[in-house]
Write a protein that holds these residues in place. Structure first.
Motif, PDB file in Angstrom:
ATOM      1  N   UNK A   1       0.802  -1.263   0.248  1.00  0.00           N
ATOM      2  CA  UNK A   1      -0.052  -0.216   0.294  1.00  0.00           C
ATOM      3  C   UNK A   1       0.591   0.969   0.145  1.00  0.00           C
ATOM      4  N   UNK A   2       0.889   2.264  -1.010  1.00  0.00           N
ATOM      5  CA  UNK A   2       1.324   3.141  -0.473  1.00  0.00           C
ATOM      6  C   UNK A   2       0.998   4.122   0.520  1.00  0.00           C
ATOM      7  N   UNK A   3       2.305   5.014   1.178  1.00  0.00           N
ATOM      8  CA  UNK A   3       2.308   5.565   1.968  1.00  0.00           C
ATOM      9  C   UNK A   3       1.251   6.996   1.621  1.00  0.00           C
ATOM     10  N   UNK A   4       0.199   7.248   2.077  1.00  0.00           N
ATOM     11  CA  UNK A   4      -1.383   8.545   1.987  1.00  0.00           C
ATOM     12  C   UNK A   4      -0.869   9.203   2.668  1.00  0.00           C
ATOM     13  N   UNK A   5      -0.216   9.247   3.938  1.00  0.00           N
ATOM     14  CA  UNK A   5       0.409   9.712   5.304  1.00  0.00           C
ATOM     15  C   UNK A   5       1.950  11.028   4.633  1.00  0.00           C
ATOM     16  N   UNK A   6       2.275  10.246   4.493  1.00  0.00           N
ATOM     17  CA  UNK A   6       3.421  10.783   3.304  1.00  0.00           C
ATOM     18  C   UNK A   6       3.411  11.966   2.132  1.00  0.00           C
ATOM     19  N   UNK A   7       2.360  11.042   1.598  1.00  0.00           N
ATOM     20  CA  UNK A   7       1.866  11.968   0.075  1.00  0.00           C
ATOM     21  C   UNK A   7       0.447  13.345   0.525  1.00  0.00           C
ATOM     22  N   UNK A   8       0.157  13.275   1.958  1.00  0.00           N
ATOM     23  CA  UNK A   8      -0.824  14.171   2.531  1.00  0.00           C
ATOM     24  C   UNK A   8       0.429  15.711   3.117  1.00  0.00           C
TER      25      UNK A   8
END
Length: 322
Positions: free
Chosen positions: A276-283
């Motif tokens: 899974x992609x790290x959505x927190x990093x992208x945010x």
């Protein structure tokens, strides 16, 4: 069982402790904060060339879901800290990479990673060289430093421009190794030229820093336009040992998401795990300040300090004895 003893001797163990102390002094003197981030994550790494260990959490679902990934580096949480305003920081700790075992590799190893606000990759290259030289000096060793662009290094070594030459010409110097070309890309041939021909020829008393890589090898680095665009990243070698990988960090979340997607596409073609992609990093990326970061393998640095080619010589208990 007869293999209960450590593979590293007492000298190596003491040198590791001295190196850790040197690192902490080095950053304390420069006002860089030591921090700690999770070893277990809800997201994995998409890089097609790195595999993560997976495990399952069996506690309450309120804990955030069952699947967890052992970190391959502390990069993503450190960037979230930077975006939150922590400032210059570093972490010294264990990381894990599945499938990487051998003379120079151990699936569990120690990484030093640090970030400098407002720095370019060139400024961080200089600081990395100072730290590596200080570490070698600790072991009574000396080394000279050479900075060279990826383009110039390959031109000096093989007489062609690695950013524009045909793939067939890239293969030429490697013909003596009888490498099966099936499935190999242009970037694979560039990597093979480094590992098979350039790295082994680096003098033992040389710190080589290679910068401005092909844009196709950008990972999480900024791309600089030009006659041929290049990724603002660098790698550091001590003799033939690869030590560190650094970036002028990308801050564009949309571009990073696109890169993650490309990585997952490659993994799908290879029938590899789709983490899974790290959505927190992208945010967090839109708030990431301009910065440069670098990850340095501590066990490899200790190998250079001791003049050994065996990672087992600097580990108390390598993977086969853990």
């Amino acid at each position: 069982m007869k293999d209960w003893k450590p593979t590293a001797n007492l000298k190596a163990m003491k040198l590791r402790a001295e190196l850790y102390a040197l690192i902490r002094r080095f950053f304390a003197e420069r006002g860089v904060l030591e921090v700690e981030t999770p070893i277990l994550s809800q997201s994995g790494i998409t890089d097609p060339n790195i595999e993560s260990f997976q495990l399952q959490f069996v506690g309450p679902k309120a804990g955030g879901g069952g699947q967890r990934w052992l970190r391959t580096s502390p990069e993503y949480p450190l960037k979230r800290m930077l975006a939150a305003g922590v400032g210059d920081c570093y972490e010294l700790g264990r990381v894990f990479r599945n499938g990487e075992a051998g003379r120079r590799h151990n699936p569990e190893f120690t990484m030093l990673e640090w970030y400098r606000i407002g720095s370019t990759h060139h400024q961080l290259m200089d600081e990395t060289a100072v730290l590596v030289k200080d570490a070698l000096h600790l072991a009574g060793r000396r080394a000279t430093v050479r900075d060279v662009s990826f383009r110039q290094l390959y031109h000096d070594s093989f007489g062609f421009d690695p950013l524009t030459v045909s793939e067939g010409e890239l293969r030429g110097p490697l013909v003596v190794f009888d490498i099966d070309p099936t499935g190999l890309t242009r970037d694979d041939w560039l990597d093979l030229l480094m590992t098979h021909l350039i790295q082994p020829a680096i003098p033992a008393n040389r710190i080589l820093i290679v910068y401005d890589y092909p844009a196709s090898q950008c990972a999480l680095a900024k791309i600089r336009p030009g006659d041929v665009p290049v990724a603002e990243r660098f790698e550091v070698y001590a003799g033939s040992l690869e030590l560190a990988n650094g970036y002028h960090e990308l801050t564009d979340a949309a571009e990073q998401r696109e890169r993650f997607g490309r990585d997952l596409g490659v993994r799908q073609k290879r029938a590899s795990v789709q983490p899974p992609v790290d959505e927190r990093l992208l945010a967090a990326l839109p708030k990431l300040p301009e910065c440069a970061g670098v990850a340095l393998g501590i066990d490899r640095l200790l190998m250079a300090m001791l003049g050994t080619d065996r990672i087992a010589d600097v580990l108390a208990f390598p993977f086969d004895r853990a």
